[in-house]
Design an enzyme around this catalytic site. Structure first.
Site, short mmCIF file in Angstrom:
data_model
loop_
_atom_site.label_atom_id
_atom_site.label_comp_id
_atom_site.label_asym_id
_atom_site.label_seq_id
_atom_site.Cartn_x
_atom_site.Cartn_y
_atom_site.Cartn_z
N ASP A 1 0.79 -1.23 0.00
CA ASP A 1 0.00 0.00 0.00
C ASP A 1 0.83 1.28 0.00
OD1 ASP A 1 0.85 0.06 2.71
OD2 ASP A 1 -1.01 -0.86 3.39
N ASP B 1 -5.56 -1.03 3.24
CA ASP B 1 -4.48 -1.54 4.07
C ASP B 1 -4.13 -2.92 3.55
OD1 ASP B 1 -2.65 -1.36 6.22
OD2 ASP B 1 -3.96 -2.59 7.46
N THR B 2 -2.84 -3.18 3.39
CA THR B 2 -2.38 -4.50 2.99
C THR B 2 -1.63 -5.12 4.16
OG1 THR B 2 -0.31 -3.65 2.05
CG2 THR B 2 -2.18 -3.88 0.54
N ARG C 1 4.01 11.05 4.56
CA ARG C 1 3.80 10.39 3.28
C ARG C 1 2.65 11.10 2.57
NH1 ARG C 1 3.00 4.34 5.52
NH2 ARG C 1 1.46 5.54 6.68
N ARG D 1 1.28 6.94 0.11
CA ARG D 1 0.48 5.94 0.83
C ARG D 1 -0.90 5.96 0.22
NH1 ARG D 1 -2.50 2.80 3.04
NH2 ARG D 1 -2.25 1.89 5.10
N GLU E 1 1.24 -6.44 6.45
CA GLU E 1 2.59 -5.88 6.60
C GLU E 1 3.69 -6.80 6.10
OE1 GLU E 1 3.36 -2.83 7.39
OE2 GLU E 1 1.28 -2.31 7.81
#
Length: 165
Positions: A42, A61-62, A108, A56, A64
């Site tokens: 992500d 959300d992917t 970001r 970002r 980690e």
């Protein structure tokens, strides 16, 4: 009056082309910007106006893979690889959202990343099961669209929805 109209027109053209050095325009695809690399599922890096920035992806959300304080999560390597496949060697357009703001607490750039004018990377990753919709701030621009993509992925058992417990 004619000079003023020319300045306004030049500013509008520059904004549309993504090359205006002023305030970022929410809801407008800006670019294209070359991708320098995929950091993880992500987060990517792009060159914008001669400077490499970290982007970002808004609303997703992917799992980690690179968090220093957490282990690699189920389907994280696959999500990172998929993002890498989609953006490596590509140019992308960035779209900002006034609800989320331009940057996060890690500085970001927050953006929807468009692979083409009609194909949003954020949405593709969710629809394919590599990411889930994540609401950090209610009411962001494509919230309903990303939630619908997640519903599709879950119903199909795509990606992490089948691979991870």
């Amino acid at each position: 009056m004619r000079v003023r109209r020319a300045v306004v027109l030049a500013t509008v053209v520059a904004l549309a082309a993504g090359c205006y050095g002023g305030t970022l325009e929410p809801g407008v695809q800006q670019g294209p910007y070359p991708v320098t690399r995929a950091v993880d599922g992500d987060t990517i890096r792009v060159m914008r106006d001669g400077q490499e920035i970290v982007v970002r992806l808004i609303g997703i959300d992917t799992p980690e893979t690179v968090a220093p304080d957490r282990p690699v999560e189920c389907f994280g390597p696959e999500a990172s690889e998929r993002t890498k496949q989609l953006v490596t060697g590509q140019k992308v357009w960035l779209e900002y959202d006034e609800v989320t703001g331009e940057t996060d607490k890690y500085d970001r750039t927050l953006a929807y990343v468009w692979l083409t004018p009609d194909t949003m990377l954020n949405e593709e990753l969710v629809r394919e099961g590599f990411a889930e919709e994540r609401t950090y701030q209610e009411g962001y621009r494509y919230q309903d669209r990303l939630r619908a993509a997640e519903d599709i992925a879950q119903a199909a058992g795509a990606g992490q929805w089948t691979a991870c417990p």
